[in-house]
Design a protein around this motif. Structure first.
Motif, PDB file in Angstrom:
ATOM      1  N   UNK A 186       0.788  -1.228   0.000  1.00 17.61           N
ATOM      2  CA  UNK A 186       0.000   0.000   0.000  1.00 17.61           C
ATOM      3  C   UNK A 186       0.815   1.270   0.000  1.00 17.61           C
ATOM      4  N   UNK A 187       2.076   1.186  -0.399  1.00 16.42           N
ATOM      5  CA  UNK A 187       2.907   2.379  -0.512  1.00 16.42           C
ATOM      6  C   UNK A 187       2.666   3.042  -1.858  1.00 16.42           C
ATOM      7  N   UNK A 188       3.311   4.181  -2.079  1.00 18.15           N
ATOM      8  CA  UNK A 188       3.282   4.848  -3.381  1.00 18.15           C
ATOM      9  C   UNK A 188       4.577   4.547  -4.103  1.00 18.15           C
ATOM     10  N   UNK A 189       4.484   4.174  -5.383  1.00 20.81           N
ATOM     11  CA  UNK A 189       5.684   3.861  -6.158  1.00 20.81           C
ATOM     12  C   UNK A 189       5.823   4.832  -7.322  1.00 20.81           C
ATOM     13  N   UNK A 190       7.013   5.380  -7.448  1.00 22.58           N
ATOM     14  CA  UNK A 190       7.367   6.226  -8.591  1.00 22.58           C
ATOM     15  C   UNK A 190       8.157   5.379  -9.585  1.00 22.58           C
ATOM     16  N   UNK A 191       7.804   5.507 -10.857  1.00 20.94           N
ATOM     17  CA  UNK A 191       8.567   4.870 -11.922  1.00 20.94           C
ATOM     18  C   UNK A 191       8.809   5.921 -13.005  1.00 20.94           C
ATOM     19  N   UNK A 192       9.594   5.597 -13.990  1.00 17.87           N
ATOM     20  CA  UNK A 192       9.840   6.527 -15.092  1.00 17.87           C
ATOM     21  C   UNK A 192       9.986   5.725 -16.376  1.00 17.87           C
ATOM     22  N   UNK A 193       9.569   6.321 -17.498  1.00 13.02           N
ATOM     23  CA  UNK A 193       9.609   5.579 -18.756  1.00 13.02           C
ATOM     24  C   UNK A 193      11.030   5.200 -19.145  1.00 13.02           C
ATOM     25  N   UNK A 194      11.958   6.110 -18.907  1.00 10.02           N
ATOM     26  CA  UNK A 194      13.361   5.834 -19.190  1.00 10.02           C
ATOM     27  C   UNK A 194      14.220   6.485 -18.114  1.00 10.02           C
ATOM     28  N   UNK A 195      15.333   5.843 -17.802  1.00 11.22           N
ATOM     29  CA  UNK A 195      16.239   6.418 -16.813  1.00 11.22           C
ATOM     30  C   UNK A 195      17.089   7.510 -17.461  1.00 11.22           C
ATOM     31  N   UNK A 196      16.848   8.733 -17.030  1.00  7.65           N
ATOM     32  CA  UNK A 196      17.696   9.867 -17.395  1.00  7.65           C
ATOM     33  C   UNK A 196      18.163  10.472 -16.079  1.00  7.65           C
ATOM     34  N   UNK A 197      19.460  10.497 -15.864  1.00 11.27           N
ATOM     35  CA  UNK A 197      19.997  10.895 -14.564  1.00 11.27           C
ATOM     36  C   UNK A 197      19.507  12.271 -14.130  1.00 11.27           C
TER      37      UNK A 197
END
Length: 489
Positions: free
Chosen positions: A202-213
């Motif tokens: 039940x946490x919040x997860x952040x993701x990203x389409x591509x890893x850009x530093x």
């Protein structure tokens, strides 16, 4: 319990809580539950009875990836995520190998039911059948990146990851109030696991389409993210951004890293970039899940190790004769736990090589100290035989990585008529820094046995990586061989 089973309960408890955030697009738990339900209806429309059927998909790294994965799992089907960065040949090989009942993505090979994501979502939805299956059913086939041979599909049951979630709860103490960032590709089990575990509790997860530093660094400094999953190369890239901006990351309380051992210099940089975060290095594999964890207390006691075995995991170091190795004696590392995988898809030979009774191994060589700390020496398949002597490239890489002028290094063996294999160090220099071959030779002679000193040093401007952000040794060898051949012309 099965993967994704808690989502419905979490939706009832806090429907408006953010479940997934991807590049500023946010999805609440209610919206996630609705999306999963819709995806399940679409799958049933196409497959009618999806139980134990295989659904492969090639999607962007976003919330739809997770919704579809969870929908497949909750129907008792088997999810097979594919990586857009894989070559067409690898994708064809994998689809032929797994023979999915449905492929969601642009058609790649004939004789497989293929629908684009738009075609899939436009199907006329049907009502859901009652599903009755156990946690021992398969829910996931993940494929290796194939950089050391043909990709292999590792089989995972619901229970193996549910047990892993329980261990993560104990070891990392992640809670539902945490905001977890998993900025790597979800097709890689490290980041998929991070995302699914966060949603499970039940946490919040952040993701990203591509890893850009730069973008990941901005996210970490803008939002109150508390947990960051990464691999060491990602941290190096984030530190490069910090060196230019001077903006450290103050919200983080835990950094959870896998994929490779951290060098001392990286640990020191972590104290500056993430001053309030504890770094957890965990050792494991897609096939084994968590094996050991090195927390900060463990790092003070044995910094060269990968920590001690996590709860519920039994580690055995064995000699070539199969007998248990003594304390400090190098042998092959075997693992026994409820977290391990169920074997390789369509590859009984490879499965037999992995399992020895109730123990499994991925061929890593290691030794134990008297306090239970595990130190990895190298991987059996990476071993180089030069002049009849066994050399583990990881040992040489560890020494060379201590040089501040070196950004990244990998050590390979090239075919040689005299030595059998010639030891070659392939180096990417830090910007504006460089050492001569003579300086490198002198340094290696001080730190290594003479036969472990590289016989040649080759510079590359950049390294090829696997989808899990590890240096792709096989591709490095090809690049170096090509470079040597061009130099001869």
């Amino acid at each position: 319990m099965i993967i994704g089973e808690t989502i419905k309960q979490l939706t009832t408890k806090h429907p408006d809580k953010i479940a997934i955030s991807c590049d500023r697009k946010q999805v609440t738990y209610k919206e996630l539950h609705t999306s999963i339900h819709f995806m399940k209806q679409q799958i049933v429309t196409v497959l009618r009875s999806p139980m134990k059927k295989k659904v492969a998909f090639l999607l962007e790294n976003d919330h739809q990836f997770l919704s579809l994965f969870l929908a497949i799992s909750q129907l008792g089907a088997i999810a097979i995520p594919l990586d857009p960065k894989w070559s067409k040949d690898d994708l064809r090989y994998i689809l032929t190998d797994c023979s999915p009942d449905l492929f969601i993505g642009e058609p790649i090979i004939p004789n497989i039911v293929s629908l684009s994501l738009q075609e899939f979502t436009e199907q006329k939805a049907k009502s859901l059948p009652v599903q009755d299956f156990s946690a021992d059913h398969l829910f996931y086939i993940g494929y290796t990146s194939g950089t050391t041979g043909k990709p292999k599909g590792y089989l995972r049951t619901h229970s193996s990851w549910i047990h892993s979630f329980s261990v993560s709860d104990q070891v990392f103490n992640i809670e539902n109030e945490d905001i977890v960032f998993a900025p790597g590709p979800l097709v890689h089990s490290h980041f998929l696991y991070a995302a699914l575990h966060a949603l499970h509790i039940g946490a919040t997860v952040y993701i990203t389409k591509k890893f850009h530093a730069n973008a990941v660094h901005q996210t970490l400094t803008t939002y109150p993210i508390t947990i960051l999953y990464l691999v060491p190369t990602m941290f190096s890239a984030l530190n490069d951004v910090y060196s230019k901006t001077g903006s450290h990351i103050s919200h983080l309380i835990k950094v959870i890293s896998a994929g490779a051992k951290w060098q001392t210099s990286l640990k020191q940089k972590a104290k500056v970039l993430t001053p309030h975060a504890e770094v957890f290095e965990f050792y494991g594999a897609s096939e084994l899940s968590l094996v050991s964890v090195l927390d900060e207390k463990g790092y003070l006691k044995n910094p060269e190790s990968v920590g001690r075995a996590v709860p519920g995991v039994e580690v055995s170091i064995r000699r070539l004769d199969g007998m248990r190795a003594n304390i400090g004696e190098i042998g092959k590392l075997f693992v026994k736990s409820k977290l391990v995988f169920s074997g390789y898809h369509n590859d009984q030979k490879a499965t037999n090589e992995m399992f020895h009774g109730s123990f499994a191994t991925v061929g890593d060589l290691a030794f134990l100290d008297d306090q239970g700390y595990i130190t990895l020496v190298g991987r059996e398949k990476n071993m180089i035989i030069s002049g009849g002597l066994n050399i583990y490239p990881e040992e040489v890489e560890k020494v060379l990585s201590t040089l501040s002028q070196i950004d990244e290094v990998t050590v390979i063996g090239l075919e040689d008529t005299y030595w059998g294999e010639k030891l070659v160090a392939v180096i990417k220099w830090q910007e504006g820094n460089r050492l001569t071959n003579q300086q490198l030779i002198q340094f290696c002679k001080q730190k290594l046995a003479s036969y472990k000193c590289p016989q040649q040093f080759i510079e590359l401007e950049s390294f090829p990586y696997t989808t899990s952000h590890k240096i792709a040794r096989k591709e490095v060898i090809k690049l170096v061989e090509r470079k040597i051949e061009q130099a001869r012309m």
